[in-house]
Write a protein that holds these residues in place. Sequence first.
Motif, PDB file in Angstrom:
ATOM      1  N   ILE A  51     -17.244 -61.896 -10.342  1.00 16.27           N
ATOM      2  CA  ILE A  51     -17.872 -61.904  -9.011  1.00 16.27           C
ATOM      3  C   ILE A  51     -19.385 -62.171  -9.074  1.00 16.27           C
ATOM      4  CG2 ILE A  51     -16.112 -60.484  -7.848  1.00 16.27           C
ATOM      5  CD1 ILE A  51     -18.153 -58.212  -7.839  1.00 16.27           C
ATOM      6  N   MET A  52     -20.036 -61.662 -10.129  1.00 13.32           N
ATOM      7  CA  MET A  52     -21.488 -61.828 -10.196  1.00 13.32           C
ATOM      8  C   MET A  52     -21.898 -63.205 -10.732  1.00 13.32           C
ATOM      9  SD  MET A  52     -22.438 -59.074  -8.836  1.00 13.32           S
ATOM     10  CE  MET A  52     -24.197 -58.932  -9.055  1.00 13.32           C
ATOM     11  N   GLN A  53     -21.065 -63.786 -11.596  1.00 15.41           N
ATOM     12  CA  GLN A  53     -21.439 -65.069 -12.195  1.00 15.41           C
ATOM     13  C   GLN A  53     -20.801 -66.274 -11.514  1.00 15.41           C
ATOM     14  OE1 GLN A  53     -23.792 -62.965 -14.129  1.00 15.41           O
ATOM     15  NE2 GLN A  53     -23.873 -65.152 -14.485  1.00 15.41           N
ATOM     16  N   TYR A  54     -19.655 -66.046 -10.922  1.00 20.76           N
ATOM     17  CA  TYR A  54     -18.952 -67.176 -10.301  1.00 20.76           C
ATOM     18  C   TYR A  54     -18.886 -67.068  -8.773  1.00 20.76           C
ATOM     19  CZ  TYR A  54     -17.392 -68.737 -14.902  1.00 20.76           C
ATOM     20  OH  TYR A  54     -17.363 -69.192 -16.181  1.00 20.76           O
ATOM     21  N   LEU A  55     -18.273 -65.961  -8.285  1.00 17.46           N
ATOM     22  CA  LEU A  55     -17.994 -65.859  -6.848  1.00 17.46           C
ATOM     23  C   LEU A  55     -19.250 -65.809  -5.974  1.00 17.46           C
ATOM     24  CD1 LEU A  55     -15.648 -65.601  -4.791  1.00 17.46           C
ATOM     25  CD2 LEU A  55     -15.901 -63.124  -4.984  1.00 17.46           C
ATOM     26  N   PHE A  56     -20.113 -64.830  -6.229  1.00 22.71           N
ATOM     27  CA  PHE A  56     -21.295 -64.670  -5.360  1.00 22.71           C
ATOM     28  C   PHE A  56     -22.291 -65.841  -5.470  1.00 22.71           C
ATOM     29  CE2 PHE A  56     -20.581 -59.809  -5.127  1.00 22.71           C
ATOM     30  CZ  PHE A  56     -19.740 -59.989  -4.045  1.00 22.71           C
ATOM     31  N   PRO A  57     -22.592 -66.352  -6.697  1.00 21.52           N
ATOM     32  CA  PRO A  57     -23.474 -67.515  -6.749  1.00 21.52           C
ATOM     33  C   PRO A  57     -22.890 -68.729  -6.022  1.00 21.52           C
ATOM     34  CG  PRO A  57     -23.310 -66.500  -8.903  1.00 21.52           C
ATOM     35  CD  PRO A  57     -22.293 -65.856  -8.038  1.00 21.52           C
ATOM     36  N   TYR A  58     -21.568 -68.916  -6.142  1.00 24.77           N
ATOM     37  CA  TYR A  58     -20.925 -70.060  -5.475  1.00 24.77           C
ATOM     38  C   TYR A  58     -21.017 -69.914  -3.966  1.00 24.77           C
ATOM     39  CZ  TYR A  58     -17.376 -73.321  -3.900  1.00 24.77           C
ATOM     40  OH  TYR A  58     -16.722 -74.331  -3.238  1.00 24.77           O
ATOM     41  N   LEU A  59     -20.746 -68.697  -3.453  1.00 24.55           N
ATOM     42  CA  LEU A  59     -20.804 -68.468  -2.010  1.00 24.55           C
ATOM     43  C   LEU A  59     -22.235 -68.534  -1.483  1.00 24.55           C
ATOM     44  CD1 LEU A  59     -18.291 -65.473  -1.702  1.00 24.55           C
ATOM     45  CD2 LEU A  59     -17.894 -67.836  -1.000  1.00 24.55           C
ATOM     46  N   SER A  60     -23.172 -68.124  -2.300  1.00 27.19           N
ATOM     47  CA  SER A  60     -24.570 -68.061  -1.868  1.00 27.19           C
ATOM     48  C   SER A  60     -25.262 -69.428  -1.909  1.00 27.19           C
ATOM     49  CB  SER A  60     -25.303 -67.057  -2.753  1.00 27.19           C
ATOM     50  OG  SER A  60     -26.655 -67.040  -2.426  1.00 27.19           O
ATOM     51  N   THR A  61     -25.228 -70.088  -3.087  1.00 27.06           N
ATOM     52  CA  THR A  61     -25.966 -71.353  -3.243  1.00 27.06           C
ATOM     53  C   THR A  61     -25.065 -72.544  -3.533  1.00 27.06           C
ATOM     54  OG1 THR A  61     -26.271 -70.898  -5.595  1.00 27.06           O
ATOM     55  CG2 THR A  61     -28.021 -70.141  -4.110  1.00 27.06           C
ATOM     56  N   GLY A  62     -23.846 -72.273  -3.929  1.00 26.06           N
ATOM     57  CA  GLY A  62     -22.934 -73.365  -4.287  1.00 26.06           C
ATOM     58  C   GLY A  62     -23.076 -73.785  -5.738  1.00 26.06           C
ATOM     59  N   GLU A  63     -24.013 -73.148  -6.457  1.00 25.17           N
ATOM     60  CA  GLU A  63     -24.232 -73.484  -7.870  1.00 25.17           C
ATOM     61  C   GLU A  63     -23.759 -72.356  -8.771  1.00 25.17           C
ATOM     62  OE1 GLU A  63     -28.174 -74.758  -8.968  1.00 25.17           O
ATOM     63  OE2 GLU A  63     -28.380 -75.785  -7.042  1.00 25.17           O
ATOM     64  N   ILE A  64     -23.109 -72.740  -9.854  1.00 26.68           N
ATOM     65  CA  ILE A  64     -22.668 -71.732 -10.822  1.00 26.68           C
ATOM     66  C   ILE A  64     -23.346 -72.001 -12.163  1.00 26.68           C
ATOM     67  CG2 ILE A  64     -20.678 -70.768 -12.078  1.00 26.68           C
ATOM     68  CD1 ILE A  64     -18.950 -71.619  -9.664  1.00 26.68           C
ATOM     69  N   VAL A  65     -24.151 -71.036 -12.589  1.00 21.73           N
ATOM     70  CA  VAL A  65     -24.818 -71.163 -13.895  1.00 21.73           C
ATOM     71  C   VAL A  65     -24.444 -69.943 -14.727  1.00 21.73           C
ATOM     72  CG1 VAL A  65     -27.015 -71.448 -15.110  1.00 21.73           C
ATOM     73  CG2 VAL A  65     -26.736 -72.349 -12.783  1.00 21.73           C
ATOM     74  N   VAL A  66     -23.716 -70.179 -15.776  1.00 21.33           N
ATOM     75  CA  VAL A  66     -23.311 -69.067 -16.642  1.00 21.33           C
ATOM     76  C   VAL A  66     -23.972 -69.226 -17.997  1.00 21.33           C
ATOM     77  CG1 VAL A  66     -21.353 -67.849 -17.688  1.00 21.33           C
ATOM     78  CG2 VAL A  66     -21.088 -68.954 -15.471  1.00 21.33           C
ATOM     79  N   ASN A  67     -24.672 -68.196 -18.441  1.00 21.78           N
ATOM     80  CA  ASN A  67     -25.240 -68.271 -19.783  1.00 21.78           C
ATOM     81  C   ASN A  67     -24.802 -67.072 -20.620  1.00 21.78           C
ATOM     82  OD1 ASN A  67     -27.082 -66.079 -19.284  1.00 21.78           O
ATOM     83  ND2 ASN A  67     -28.314 -67.547 -18.090  1.00 21.78           N
ATOM     84  N   TRP A  68     -25.086 -67.143 -21.904  1.00 23.70           N
ATOM     85  CA  TRP A  68     -24.611 -66.134 -22.850  1.00 23.70           C
ATOM     86  C   TRP A  68     -25.221 -64.757 -22.601  1.00 23.70           C
ATOM     87  CZ3 TRP A  68     -20.432 -66.001 -25.507  1.00 23.70           C
ATOM     88  CH2 TRP A  68     -19.797 -67.180 -25.864  1.00 23.70           C
ATOM     89  N   VAL A  69     -26.485 -64.762 -22.188  1.00 20.12           N
ATOM     90  CA  VAL A  69     -27.176 -63.481 -21.965  1.00 20.12           C
ATOM     91  C   VAL A  69     -26.440 -62.657 -20.907  1.00 20.12           C
ATOM     92  CG1 VAL A  69     -29.369 -62.397 -21.279  1.00 20.12           C
ATOM     93  CG2 VAL A  69     -29.391 -64.511 -22.614  1.00 20.12           C
ATOM     94  N   GLN A  70     -26.099 -63.315 -19.790  1.00 22.41           N
ATOM     95  CA  GLN A  70     -25.407 -62.601 -18.701  1.00 22.41           C
ATOM     96  C   GLN A  70     -23.999 -62.174 -19.129  1.00 22.41           C
ATOM     97  OE1 GLN A  70     -26.154 -65.787 -16.113  1.00 22.41           O
ATOM     98  NE2 GLN A  70     -27.679 -64.681 -14.903  1.00 22.41           N
ATOM     99  N   THR A  71     -23.369 -63.031 -19.933  1.00 19.77           N
ATOM    100  CA  THR A  71     -22.026 -62.680 -20.432  1.00 19.77           C
ATOM    101  C   THR A  71     -22.101 -61.418 -21.286  1.00 19.77           C
ATOM    102  OG1 THR A  71     -21.599 -65.049 -20.543  1.00 19.77           O
ATOM    103  CG2 THR A  71     -19.986 -63.611 -21.613  1.00 19.77           C
ATOM    104  N   VAL A  72     -23.133 -61.370 -22.154  1.00 21.29           N
ATOM    105  CA  VAL A  72     -23.325 -60.200 -23.022  1.00 21.29           C
ATOM    106  C   VAL A  72     -23.641 -58.964 -22.178  1.00 21.29           C
ATOM    107  CG1 VAL A  72     -24.815 -59.193 -24.811  1.00 21.29           C
ATOM    108  CG2 VAL A  72     -23.975 -61.528 -25.061  1.00 21.29           C
ATOM    109  N   ILE A  73     -24.470 -59.145 -21.132  1.00 19.32           N
ATOM    110  CA  ILE A  73     -24.845 -58.009 -20.263  1.00 19.32           C
ATOM    111  C   ILE A  73     -23.607 -57.392 -19.613  1.00 19.32           C
ATOM    112  CG2 ILE A  73     -25.979 -57.419 -18.055  1.00 19.32           C
ATOM    113  CD1 ILE A  73     -28.274 -59.316 -18.942  1.00 19.32           C
ATOM    114  N   TRP A  74     -22.727 -58.232 -19.066  1.00 17.68           N
ATOM    115  CA  TRP A  74     -21.511 -57.692 -18.413  1.00 17.68           C
ATOM    116  C   TRP A  74     -20.549 -57.118 -19.436  1.00 17.68           C
ATOM    117  CZ3 TRP A  74     -22.456 -56.161 -14.001  1.00 17.68           C
ATOM    118  CH2 TRP A  74     -23.248 -56.877 -13.124  1.00 17.68           C
ATOM    119  N   GLY A  75     -20.579 -57.689 -20.643  1.00 17.20           N
ATOM    120  CA  GLY A  75     -19.768 -57.143 -21.735  1.00 17.20           C
ATOM    121  C   GLY A  75     -20.224 -55.730 -22.076  1.00 17.20           C
ATOM    122  N   ILE A  76     -21.555 -55.567 -22.214  1.00 17.08           N
ATOM    123  CA  ILE A  76     -22.117 -54.233 -22.514  1.00 17.08           C
ATOM    124  C   ILE A  76     -21.830 -53.279 -21.349  1.00 17.08           C
ATOM    125  CG2 ILE A  76     -24.279 -52.936 -22.882  1.00 17.08           C
ATOM    126  CD1 ILE A  76     -25.315 -55.481 -24.361  1.00 17.08           C
ATOM    127  N   GLY A  77     -21.938 -53.817 -20.109  1.00 21.86           N
ATOM    128  CA  GLY A  77     -21.635 -53.020 -18.922  1.00 21.86           C
ATOM    129  C   GLY A  77     -20.208 -52.480 -18.965  1.00 21.86           C
TER     130      GLY A  77
END
Lengths: 54, 165
Positions: free
Chosen positions: B119-145
């Motif tokens: 939802i934070m990397q795909y759904l909300f960015p797509y609904l908000s701006t239409g752009e999806i940018v996924v990087n490793w840092v955010q993936t690691v952050i949600w993994g740690i979360g």
Amino acid sequence: MKQKFTQIELAKKVGVARQTVNLIENDKYNPSLSLCISLSRVLKTDLNALFWEE
Amino acid sequence: MREKLLNHFIGAVDNRDEYQQHEIYKELAFSGILLWYLSMLLMFVSLILDTIHNQFSLMTLLLFIINMVYATLIMTRLRKRQLDETDCASIEEYRDKRKRIKKSSILAGIQWGLFMFFIMQYLFPYLSTGEIVVNWVQTVIWGIGGILYGTLLYQISKSKLKKHF
């Protein structure tokens, strides 16, 4: 001494609904200990005679 | 007071007996659970609508507050009466239950991490701006979360196991 009551009479005497007496009679509800004691007092019998199944 | 409220709520004239009260409590509890899920769903839908319109509405905030207050109230009351505790009579029973808790906590951590990542990397960015940018840092952050969530859940659940041996 055996007591003869209708379900509604017994229900009124122990302070529950007729439906509850009916459910107890048909083994569909397990009454609390205090209700068991009230029933045995009103029916002038003991808990064994009232609830124990051979 | 509680009895009066209950009678007023269900529209009964006199007090209910023990069987009726038991059944009423069961029905009310189930309705409460359904209402909780419905409210959570509404909050999620409201959040999605807010994201589309790039705003944070009062409705979302109120639903969030209501849900959190409701959950906290129930958790506190259950804990106060020790209704959420699980008794363990032997070391084997304790180990078995701890193992089951560990398994479900790992699963919950993975589910939480994946859900939040989606939802934070795909759904909300797509609904908000239409752009999806996924990087490793955010993936690691949600993994740690997810790991932290699972660990917290495990610790809380483990604290509810009571040793009686």
